[in-house]
Design a protein around this motif. Structure first.
Motif, PDB file in Angstrom:
ATOM      1  N   TRP A 104       0.826  -1.205   0.000  1.00 49.87           N
ATOM      2  CA  TRP A 104       0.000   0.000   0.000  1.00 49.87           C
ATOM      3  C   TRP A 104       0.857   1.251   0.000  1.00 49.87           C
ATOM      4  CZ3 TRP A 104      -4.399  -1.148   4.077  1.00 49.87           C
ATOM      5  CH2 TRP A 104      -5.179  -2.210   3.609  1.00 49.87           C
ATOM      6  N   ASN A 105       2.166   1.134   0.281  1.00 53.31           N
ATOM      7  CA  ASN A 105       3.069   2.284   0.312  1.00 53.31           C
ATOM      8  C   ASN A 105       3.687   2.574  -1.050  1.00 53.31           C
ATOM      9  OD1 ASN A 105       2.652   2.202   3.054  1.00 53.31           O
ATOM     10  ND2 ASN A 105       4.619   1.284   3.520  1.00 53.31           N
ATOM     11  N   GLU A 106       3.634   1.616  -1.948  1.00 58.74           N
ATOM     12  CA  GLU A 106       4.368   1.748  -3.202  1.00 58.74           C
ATOM     13  C   GLU A 106       3.710   2.740  -4.149  1.00 58.74           C
ATOM     14  OE1 GLU A 106       5.002  -2.130  -4.844  1.00 58.74           O
ATOM     15  OE2 GLU A 106       5.911  -2.858  -2.986  1.00 58.74           O
ATOM     16  N   GLU A 107       4.554   3.467  -4.835  1.00 59.36           N
ATOM     17  CA  GLU A 107       4.089   4.454  -5.821  1.00 59.36           C
ATOM     18  C   GLU A 107       3.240   3.770  -6.883  1.00 59.36           C
ATOM     19  OE1 GLU A 107       4.624   8.397  -7.777  1.00 59.36           O
ATOM     20  OE2 GLU A 107       6.035   7.725  -6.267  1.00 59.36           O
ATOM     21  N   GLY A 108       2.084   4.337  -7.171  1.00 61.29           N
ATOM     22  CA  GLY A 108       1.206   3.794  -8.207  1.00 61.29           C
ATOM     23  C   GLY A 108       0.358   2.643  -7.719  1.00 61.29           C
ATOM     24  N   ASP A 109       0.786   1.975  -6.648  1.00 59.81           N
ATOM     25  CA  ASP A 109       0.032   0.844  -6.132  1.00 59.81           C
ATOM     26  C   ASP A 109      -0.466   1.143  -4.723  1.00 59.81           C
ATOM     27  OD1 ASP A 109      -1.054  -1.573  -6.669  1.00 59.81           O
ATOM     28  OD2 ASP A 109       0.691  -2.754  -6.087  1.00 59.81           O
ATOM     29  N   GLY A 110      -0.114   2.326  -4.227  1.00 60.12           N
ATOM     30  CA  GLY A 110      -0.503   2.679  -2.861  1.00 60.12           C
ATOM     31  C   GLY A 110      -1.992   2.837  -2.745  1.00 60.12           C
ATOM     32  N   ASP A 111      -2.497   2.590  -1.573  1.00 64.38           N
ATOM     33  CA  ASP A 111      -3.931   2.689  -1.387  1.00 64.38           C
ATOM     34  C   ASP A 111      -4.232   3.391  -0.075  1.00 64.38           C
ATOM     35  OD1 ASP A 111      -6.665   0.376  -1.947  1.00 64.38           O
ATOM     36  OD2 ASP A 111      -6.651   2.417  -1.211  1.00 64.38           O
ATOM     37  N   GLU A 112      -4.124   4.708  -0.098  1.00 58.07           N
ATOM     38  CA  GLU A 112      -4.397   5.476   1.113  1.00 58.07           C
ATOM     39  C   GLU A 112      -5.855   5.369   1.537  1.00 58.07           C
ATOM     40  OE1 GLU A 112      -2.968   9.500   1.098  1.00 58.07           O
ATOM     41  OE2 GLU A 112      -0.921   8.829   0.690  1.00 58.07           O
ATOM     42  N   THR A 113      -6.756   5.101   0.595  1.00 60.11           N
ATOM     43  CA  THR A 113      -8.170   4.977   0.952  1.00 60.11           C
ATOM     44  C   THR A 113      -8.374   3.787   1.870  1.00 60.11           C
ATOM     45  OG1 THR A 113      -8.809   5.974  -1.149  1.00 60.11           O
ATOM     46  CG2 THR A 113     -10.502   4.731   0.020  1.00 60.11           C
ATOM     47  N   ARG A 114      -7.773   2.648   1.530  1.00 58.36           N
ATOM     48  CA  ARG A 114      -7.899   1.464   2.395  1.00 58.36           C
ATOM     49  C   ARG A 114      -7.185   1.700   3.718  1.00 58.36           C
ATOM     50  NH1 ARG A 114      -6.729  -4.002  -0.752  1.00 58.36           N
ATOM     51  NH2 ARG A 114      -5.109  -2.791  -1.750  1.00 58.36           N
ATOM     52  N   ALA A 115      -5.991   2.284   3.679  1.00 55.48           N
ATOM     53  CA  ALA A 115      -5.242   2.557   4.904  1.00 55.48           C
ATOM     54  C   ALA A 115      -6.046   3.495   5.803  1.00 55.48           C
ATOM     55  CB  ALA A 115      -3.882   3.160   4.562  1.00 55.48           C
ATOM     56  N   ARG A 116      -6.654   4.511   5.215  1.00 57.08           N
ATOM     57  CA  ARG A 116      -7.454   5.467   5.980  1.00 57.08           C
ATOM     58  C   ARG A 116      -8.655   4.767   6.618  1.00 57.08           C
ATOM     59  NH1 ARG A 116      -8.453   8.861   2.049  1.00 57.08           N
ATOM     60  NH2 ARG A 116      -6.321   9.616   2.040  1.00 57.08           N
ATOM     61  N   ALA A 117      -9.296   3.856   5.884  1.00 57.80           N
ATOM     62  CA  ALA A 117     -10.456   3.128   6.421  1.00 57.80           C
ATOM     63  C   ALA A 117     -10.058   2.308   7.654  1.00 57.80           C
ATOM     64  CB  ALA A 117     -11.063   2.229   5.351  1.00 57.80           C
ATOM     65  N   TRP A 118      -8.893   1.662   7.609  1.00 58.72           N
ATOM     66  CA  TRP A 118      -8.432   0.877   8.767  1.00 58.72           C
ATOM     67  C   TRP A 118      -8.021   1.797   9.908  1.00 58.72           C
ATOM     68  CZ3 TRP A 118      -9.925  -3.783   9.465  1.00 58.72           C
ATOM     69  CH2 TRP A 118     -10.231  -4.596   8.366  1.00 58.72           C
ATOM     70  N   ALA A 119      -7.477   2.961   9.613  1.00 55.68           N
ATOM     71  CA  ALA A 119      -7.129   3.918  10.665  1.00 55.68           C
ATOM     72  C   ALA A 119      -8.394   4.425  11.357  1.00 55.68           C
ATOM     73  CB  ALA A 119      -6.313   5.069  10.092  1.00 55.68           C
ATOM     74  N   VAL A 120      -9.468   4.621  10.605  1.00 59.61           N
ATOM     75  CA  VAL A 120     -10.745   5.033  11.189  1.00 59.61           C
ATOM     76  C   VAL A 120     -11.265   3.934  12.114  1.00 59.61           C
ATOM     77  CG1 VAL A 120     -13.178   5.509  10.671  1.00 59.61           C
ATOM     78  CG2 VAL A 120     -11.373   6.668   9.384  1.00 59.61           C
ATOM     79  N   LYS A 121     -11.185   2.669  11.664  1.00 59.21           N
ATOM     80  CA  LYS A 121     -11.612   1.556  12.515  1.00 59.21           C
ATOM     81  C   LYS A 121     -10.788   1.516  13.799  1.00 59.21           C
ATOM     82  CE  LYS A 121     -13.366  -1.664   9.033  1.00 59.21           C
ATOM     83  NZ  LYS A 121     -14.589  -2.223   9.602  1.00 59.21           N
ATOM     84  N   ALA A 122      -9.478   1.760  13.676  1.00 58.34           N
ATOM     85  CA  ALA A 122      -8.604   1.765  14.854  1.00 58.34           C
ATOM     86  C   ALA A 122      -9.001   2.899  15.805  1.00 58.34           C
ATOM     87  CB  ALA A 122      -7.142   1.901  14.430  1.00 58.34           C
ATOM     88  N   LEU A 123      -9.232   4.087  15.271  1.00 58.01           N
ATOM     89  CA  LEU A 123      -9.660   5.216  16.097  1.00 58.01           C
ATOM     90  C   LEU A 123     -10.970   4.883  16.807  1.00 58.01           C
ATOM     91  CD1 LEU A 123      -9.754   8.147  17.130  1.00 58.01           C
ATOM     92  CD2 LEU A 123     -10.737   8.785  14.922  1.00 58.01           C
ATOM     93  N   ASP A 124     -11.937   4.372  16.064  1.00 57.96           N
ATOM     94  CA  ASP A 124     -13.240   4.043  16.648  1.00 57.96           C
ATOM     95  C   ASP A 124     -13.092   3.030  17.781  1.00 57.96           C
ATOM     96  OD1 ASP A 124     -14.424   5.780  14.857  1.00 57.96           O
ATOM     97  OD2 ASP A 124     -15.181   4.192  13.531  1.00 57.96           O
ATOM     98  N   TYR A 125     -12.234   2.033  17.587  1.00 59.93           N
ATOM     99  CA  TYR A 125     -12.035   1.007  18.608  1.00 59.93           C
ATOM    100  C   TYR A 125     -11.320   1.584  19.832  1.00 59.93           C
ATOM    101  CZ  TYR A 125      -9.888  -2.833  21.117  1.00 59.93           C
ATOM    102  OH  TYR A 125      -9.451  -3.666  22.110  1.00 59.93           O
ATOM    103  N   VAL A 126     -10.205   2.237  19.629  1.00 61.18           N
ATOM    104  CA  VAL A 126      -9.401   2.728  20.747  1.00 61.18           C
ATOM    105  C   VAL A 126     -10.138   3.820  21.518  1.00 61.18           C
ATOM    106  CG1 VAL A 126      -7.202   3.835  21.367  1.00 61.18           C
ATOM    107  CG2 VAL A 126      -7.246   1.945  19.731  1.00 61.18           C
ATOM    108  N   ALA A 127     -11.002   4.572  20.846  1.00 59.80           N
ATOM    109  CA  ALA A 127     -11.787   5.606  21.535  1.00 59.80           C
ATOM    110  C   ALA A 127     -12.724   4.999  22.574  1.00 59.80           C
ATOM    111  CB  ALA A 127     -12.561   6.443  20.525  1.00 59.80           C
TER     112      ALA A 127
END
Length: 128
Positions: free
Chosen positions: A88-111
Protein backbone atom coordinates in the motif's frame (compact mmCIF):
# COMPACT_ATOMS: atom_id res chain seq x y z
CA UNK A 1 18.11 -2.60 18.43
CA UNK A 2 18.17 -0.10 15.59
CA UNK A 3 15.12 2.15 15.22
CA UNK A 4 14.18 2.87 11.62
CA UNK A 5 13.46 6.53 11.06
CA UNK A 6 10.49 7.61 9.01
CA UNK A 7 11.22 9.88 6.06
CA UNK A 8 9.37 13.17 5.67
CA UNK A 9 7.37 11.48 2.88
CA UNK A 10 6.42 8.62 5.27
CA UNK A 11 5.34 11.17 7.89
CA UNK A 12 3.20 13.08 5.40
CA UNK A 13 1.52 9.85 4.23
CA UNK A 14 0.83 8.93 7.88
CA UNK A 15 -0.74 12.34 8.53
CA UNK A 16 -2.97 11.90 5.44
CA UNK A 17 -4.10 8.47 6.67
CA UNK A 18 -4.86 9.51 10.27
CA UNK A 19 -8.48 10.67 10.61
CA UNK A 20 -9.06 14.38 11.13
CA UNK A 21 -10.90 14.24 14.44
CA UNK A 22 -10.90 16.82 17.25
CA UNK A 23 -9.72 14.27 19.83
CA UNK A 24 -6.77 12.99 17.78
CA UNK A 25 -3.23 14.04 18.65
CA UNK A 26 -0.26 13.15 16.45
CA UNK A 27 3.11 13.37 18.15
CA UNK A 28 6.70 12.29 17.54
CA UNK A 29 7.92 9.01 18.96
CA UNK A 30 11.58 7.97 18.59
CA UNK A 31 11.94 9.53 15.12
CA UNK A 32 8.57 8.18 14.04
CA UNK A 33 4.97 9.28 14.77
CA UNK A 34 2.06 8.09 16.87
CA UNK A 35 -1.64 9.01 16.67
CA UNK A 36 -3.49 9.09 19.99
CA UNK A 37 -7.03 9.44 21.25
CA UNK A 38 -7.70 9.86 24.98
CA UNK A 39 -4.00 9.22 25.59
CA UNK A 40 -4.08 5.80 23.88
CA UNK A 41 -2.21 5.15 20.63
CA UNK A 42 -4.45 3.87 17.84
CA UNK A 43 -2.00 4.20 14.92
CA UNK A 44 1.73 4.51 14.65
CA UNK A 45 4.48 4.92 12.10
CA UNK A 46 7.60 2.75 12.37
CA UNK A 47 9.93 3.50 9.46
CA UNK A 48 7.58 3.30 6.48
CA UNK A 49 5.10 0.92 8.15
CA UNK A 50 1.80 2.19 9.50
CA UNK A 51 0.45 0.08 12.35
CA UNK A 52 -3.08 0.14 13.72
CA UNK A 53 -4.67 -1.20 16.91
CA UNK A 54 -7.93 -2.94 16.05
CA UNK A 55 -10.64 -4.92 17.80
CA UNK A 56 -9.95 -8.64 17.78
CA UNK A 57 -12.53 -9.21 15.03
CA UNK A 58 -11.20 -6.45 12.77
CA UNK A 59 -7.59 -7.56 13.39
CA UNK A 60 -8.46 -11.12 12.34
CA UNK A 61 -10.31 -9.86 9.26
CA UNK A 62 -7.45 -7.62 8.13
CA UNK A 63 -4.74 -10.20 8.80
CA UNK A 64 -6.68 -12.96 7.00
CA UNK A 65 -7.48 -10.89 3.92
CA UNK A 66 -4.32 -8.81 3.32
CA UNK A 67 -0.54 -9.19 3.41
CA UNK A 68 -0.07 -7.48 6.75
CA UNK A 69 3.31 -7.20 8.46
CA UNK A 70 4.44 -7.15 12.09
CA UNK A 71 4.48 -3.65 13.57
CA UNK A 72 7.52 -2.49 15.48
CA UNK A 73 11.01 -3.89 15.90
CA UNK A 74 11.51 -7.25 14.15
CA UNK A 75 12.77 -8.85 17.35
CA UNK A 76 9.93 -7.42 19.42
CA UNK A 77 6.80 -6.43 17.46
CA UNK A 78 4.16 -4.43 19.32
CA UNK A 79 1.41 -6.70 20.59
CA UNK A 80 -2.09 -5.76 19.57
CA UNK A 81 -0.97 -3.78 16.50
CA UNK A 82 -1.07 -4.86 12.86
CA UNK A 83 1.22 -3.36 10.24
CA UNK A 84 -0.66 -2.38 7.10
CA UNK A 85 0.54 -4.05 3.89
CA UNK A 86 3.79 -2.61 2.55
CA UNK A 87 2.41 -2.79 -1.00
CA UNK A 88 0.00 0.00 0.00
CA UNK A 89 3.07 2.28 0.31
CA UNK A 90 4.37 1.75 -3.20
CA UNK A 91 4.09 4.45 -5.82
CA UNK A 92 1.21 3.79 -8.21
CA UNK A 93 0.03 0.84 -6.13
CA UNK A 94 -0.50 2.68 -2.86
CA UNK A 95 -3.93 2.69 -1.39
CA UNK A 96 -4.40 5.48 1.11
CA UNK A 97 -8.17 4.98 0.95
CA UNK A 98 -7.90 1.46 2.40
CA UNK A 99 -5.24 2.56 4.90
CA UNK A 100 -7.45 5.47 5.98
CA UNK A 101 -10.46 3.13 6.42
CA UNK A 102 -8.43 0.88 8.77
CA UNK A 103 -7.13 3.92 10.67
CA UNK A 104 -10.75 5.03 11.19
CA UNK A 105 -11.61 1.56 12.51
CA UNK A 106 -8.60 1.77 14.85
CA UNK A 107 -9.66 5.22 16.10
CA UNK A 108 -13.24 4.04 16.65
CA UNK A 109 -12.04 1.01 18.61
CA UNK A 110 -9.40 2.73 20.75
CA UNK A 111 -11.79 5.61 21.53
CA UNK A 112 -13.91 3.04 23.44
CA UNK A 113 -11.00 2.14 25.76
CA UNK A 114 -10.57 3.87 29.11
CA UNK A 115 -8.55 7.08 28.84
CA UNK A 116 -4.90 6.70 29.73
CA UNK A 117 -3.88 8.78 32.69
CA UNK A 118 -0.84 10.98 32.03
CA UNK A 119 2.30 9.72 33.73
CA UNK A 120 3.38 11.73 36.72
CA UNK A 121 6.75 13.28 36.06
CA UNK A 122 9.05 13.42 39.02
CA UNK A 123 12.18 15.44 39.00
CA UNK A 124 15.40 13.77 40.16
CA UNK A 125 15.56 16.31 43.01
CA UNK A 126 12.13 15.30 44.30
CA UNK A 127 13.26 11.69 44.69
CA UNK A 128 16.30 12.49 46.83
Amino acid sequence: MEMPKATEEDKERFRRVVPAHPGVVVKPMFGNLGAFVNGNMFAGLFGSTIGVKLSREDKELLESSERTVPFGPADRPMGGYTGLPEVWNEEGDGDETRARAWAVKALDYVATLPPKEPKQRTSPRAAG
